[in-house]
Structures are given as C-alpha cells and as structure tokens.
Design a protein around this motif. Structure first.
Motif, PDB file in Angstrom:
ATOM      1  N   LEU A 196      44.022   7.419  37.997  1.00 42.50           N
ATOM      2  CA  LEU A 196      42.757   6.818  38.438  1.00 42.50           C
ATOM      3  C   LEU A 196      41.837   7.919  38.951  1.00 42.50           C
ATOM      4  O   LEU A 196      42.288   8.877  39.569  1.00 42.50           O
ATOM      5  N   SER A 197      40.533   7.740  38.709  1.00 46.83           N
ATOM      6  CA  SER A 197      39.565   8.704  39.218  1.00 46.83           C
ATOM      7  C   SER A 197      39.564   8.657  40.746  1.00 46.83           C
ATOM      8  O   SER A 197      40.100   7.726  41.364  1.00 46.83           O
ATOM      9  N   ASP A 219      37.998   5.484  42.055  1.00 42.81           N
ATOM     10  CA  ASP A 219      38.864   4.318  41.837  1.00 42.81           C
ATOM     11  C   ASP A 219      40.042   4.319  42.811  1.00 42.81           C
ATOM     12  O   ASP A 219      40.461   3.262  43.299  1.00 42.81           O
ATOM     13  N   ASN A 220      40.587   5.506  43.119  1.00 38.60           N
ATOM     14  CA  ASN A 220      41.629   5.593  44.146  1.00 38.60           C
ATOM     15  C   ASN A 220      41.113   5.072  45.484  1.00 38.60           C
ATOM     16  O   ASN A 220      41.799   4.314  46.171  1.00 38.60           O
ATOM     17  N   GLU A 236      38.767   2.976  46.057  1.00 39.50           N
ATOM     18  CA  GLU A 236      38.485   1.532  46.038  1.00 39.50           C
ATOM     19  C   GLU A 236      39.727   0.662  46.197  1.00 39.50           C
ATOM     20  O   GLU A 236      39.616  -0.529  46.498  1.00 39.50           O
ATOM     21  N   LEU A 237      40.922   1.251  45.975  1.00 39.46           N
ATOM     22  CA  LEU A 237      42.141   0.433  45.882  1.00 39.46           C
ATOM     23  C   LEU A 237      42.324  -0.584  47.014  1.00 39.46           C
ATOM     24  O   LEU A 237      42.594  -1.757  46.745  1.00 39.46           O
ATOM     25  N   GLY A 295      32.422  -5.867  42.438  1.00 38.91           N
ATOM     26  CA  GLY A 295      32.642  -4.484  42.022  1.00 38.91           C
ATOM     27  C   GLY A 295      31.584  -3.527  42.538  1.00 38.91           C
ATOM     28  O   GLY A 295      31.893  -2.385  42.904  1.00 38.91           O
ATOM     29  N   ARG A 332      32.238  -2.832  46.192  1.00 43.23           N
ATOM     30  CA  ARG A 332      33.399  -1.927  46.311  1.00 43.23           C
ATOM     31  C   ARG A 332      32.991  -0.485  46.033  1.00 43.23           C
ATOM     32  O   ARG A 332      33.345   0.434  46.765  1.00 43.23           O
ATOM     33  N   ARG A 333      32.232  -0.305  44.962  1.00 46.06           N
ATOM     34  CA  ARG A 333      31.829   1.049  44.577  1.00 46.06           C
ATOM     35  C   ARG A 333      30.966   1.679  45.678  1.00 46.06           C
ATOM     36  O   ARG A 333      31.136   2.840  46.037  1.00 46.06           O
ATOM     37  N   THR A 340      34.092  11.348  40.201  1.00 45.73           N
ATOM     38  CA  THR A 340      34.621  11.034  38.862  1.00 45.73           C
ATOM     39  C   THR A 340      35.707  12.012  38.423  1.00 45.73           C
ATOM     40  O   THR A 340      36.178  11.947  37.297  1.00 45.73           O
ATOM     41  N   ARG A 358      40.227   6.818  51.213  1.00 48.70           N
ATOM     42  CA  ARG A 358      40.912   5.559  50.877  1.00 48.70           C
ATOM     43  C   ARG A 358      41.368   4.844  52.153  1.00 48.70           C
ATOM     44  O   ARG A 358      41.297   3.617  52.254  1.00 48.70           O
TER      45      ARG A 358
END
Ligand code: ADP
Ligand code: ADP
Length: 221
Positions: free
Chosen positions: A98-99, A102-103, A105-106, A115, A118-119, A136, A154
C-alpha cells in the motif's frame, strides 16, 4: 487518565507460569508524556498491551477514560482502540503493497466516513509528520525514520487521545531517533496527546515528563 491498580499478569504454558507483572500501580494523567524503562523481559510490552486493550490483566483493575475496562464488551473494546488509542511499534508494521497515504488511511476504514474525508485526514496527518511529499511513495522507498513517521501519521490519523509507543526509536540511528522524539513531543504539547513510551534509551526518556522503571514485573521507581 489511565489508571492501573494492583495489576498482575501471569502467562501459563503447560509446565511453567511466568509472572510478567506483579501488583503494579500506575496512573497516567491526561496530557502526560511518560516513559517506561527496564531490562528485557521485565514486563514492558505486557504493560503496554494491557493499557492498549490488546491483553487483559490476570488480576487488578484498569480504568480508561473514567470507566473500568471490564465493563467494556468486545465491540466497545474494538471501538475504543480504534478511536482513542494510537499504536507505534519498533518495527513500523507498515503494509508494503500500500502507498504511504493508503497506509495512513487504514484506521479510518473502520469508521463511517467517505473516501474524500479519509484522504483529507490522512494528508493532514502526513503533513504533521513532515511527509506530505511522500504520500504516493511505497514503504520500501523510504528510510527507517521516514517509515516511522508514516507509522506515527497512521497512529494519529483518527485523532486518538492516547499514543502507546513500544520502542519507537529502537531501530533508528540517533539522528532519526531524535526526529521521532521531536514529533512525539510536538504531538504531546500541541495536541495534548497522552503518550506512554517504552524505551531502552536514557536520553529519549529524559525528554519526557516522567520515567517509570520496571524490574521483574514490579515498579522500582
Ligand atoms: P519486555 O517487553 O519488558 O521485554 P514482556 O512484557 O514482553 O517484557 O515479557 C514479560 C515476561 O512475560 C517475560 O518473562 C516473557 O517471557 C513473558 N511473556 C510475555 N508474553 C508471553 C506469552 N504470550 N506467553 C508466555 N510468556 C510470555
Ligand atoms: P517489537 O517491538 O518486538 O518489534 P512489536 O512492536 O512488533 O514488537 O509488537 C509489540 C506488541 O504489539 C506485540 O505484543 C504484538 O502482538 C502487538 N501488535 C503488533 N502489531 C499490532 C497491531 N497492528 N495492532 C495491535 N497490536 C499489535
């Protein structure tokens, strides 16, 4: 406030019983940055796991946010961990496919949230750790210190009140370790996040408000 009263923890296998914590008393007021030190095997991870609702004490009481943890059912434990606690580990625990963003956002995937929101929160968290320009990238394209900063992003993306950090600088050189300590100190002073940090490094411990030492499962200071 985290309040542990007479907490004991024993691990039983077929033949042996290990007493990992013995009648431990510890209160961590809101907003404190506390470090915990002690030799390997003295119960530090066990203590963090109990504070983080990963493990339960064999005896004694744990009160978090004014409520005894024994009154929490399974879904409340999961929700409390997701919403109130952030975890940081020595070995980062990032997902390599995962980018970075994305990590980060987990933890938000467990919440009712679109979404885009979250971003936005993930990018905010990356900005706070100074890694906006790596969103990215993938974890294997980062240095150890950068990986730990992603792990901190995170941990804070869900705006937890408490961060539990298990040797967050243990795999880093002293320069990168210092950067991680600066970020944790800022989270504590700017956002008022309570931080409990296990460390082997006296210099890191001296940067926190208070040091508790364990030996053989008991508090020695
Ligand atoms: P530290 O983090 O200070 O190194 P730990 O909390 O990991 O210490 O461990 C405290 C003691 O409990 C050690 O003697 C360890 O071997 C034992 N222990 C930890 N986890 C387990 C487990 N799951 N089963 C059996 N013994 C365990
Ligand atoms: P180490 O500091 O030795 O590398 P870890 O940081 O990997 O150890 O793990 C510390 C403790 O946290 C272990 O008891 C492990 O089971 C637990 N743990 C590890 N990853 C997670 C996770 N993603 N969520 C909750 N608990 C975890």
């Amino acid at each position: 406030m985290i309040e542990l009263t007479n907490v004991s923890k024993s691990y039983r296998t077929d033949t042996i019983e290990t007493l990992a914590l013995q009648r431990l008393n510890l209160s961590v007021p809101d907003g404190e940055f506390l470090s915990i030190m002690g030799p390997s095997g003295c119960g530090k991870s066990t203590l963090l796991n109990i504070m983080g609702l990963i493990d339960e004490p064999s005896e004694g009481s744990v009160v978090l946010a004014g409520q005894p943890v024994t009154s929490y059912n399974g879904s409340k434990v999961a929700r409390f961990r997701n919403e109130q606690l952030g975890f940081i580990f020595q070995s980062f625990h990032l997902i390599n496919d995962l980018s970075v963003v994305d990590n980060v956002e987990l933890p938000l995937l467990y919440r009712k949230m679109g979404g885009k929101e979250r971003r936005r929160l993930a990018l905010d968290a990356l900005e706070r750790v100074g890694l906006s320009n790596r969103a990215t990238h993938f974890p294997n394209q980062l240095s150890g210190g950068q990986k730990q900063r992603v792990a901190i992003a995170r941990a804070i993306v869900g705006r937890p009140n408490i961060i539990l950090a298990d040797e967050p600088t243990g795999n880093l050189d002293s320069h990168m370790g210092g950067e991680i300590m600066d970020i944790l100190t800022r989270l504590n002073t700017d956002l008022g996040t309570t931080i409990v940090m296990v460390t082997h490094d006296e210099r890191m411990a001296r940067m926190t408000h208070r040091l508790v030492r364990l030996s053989d499962g008991e508090r020695v200071s």
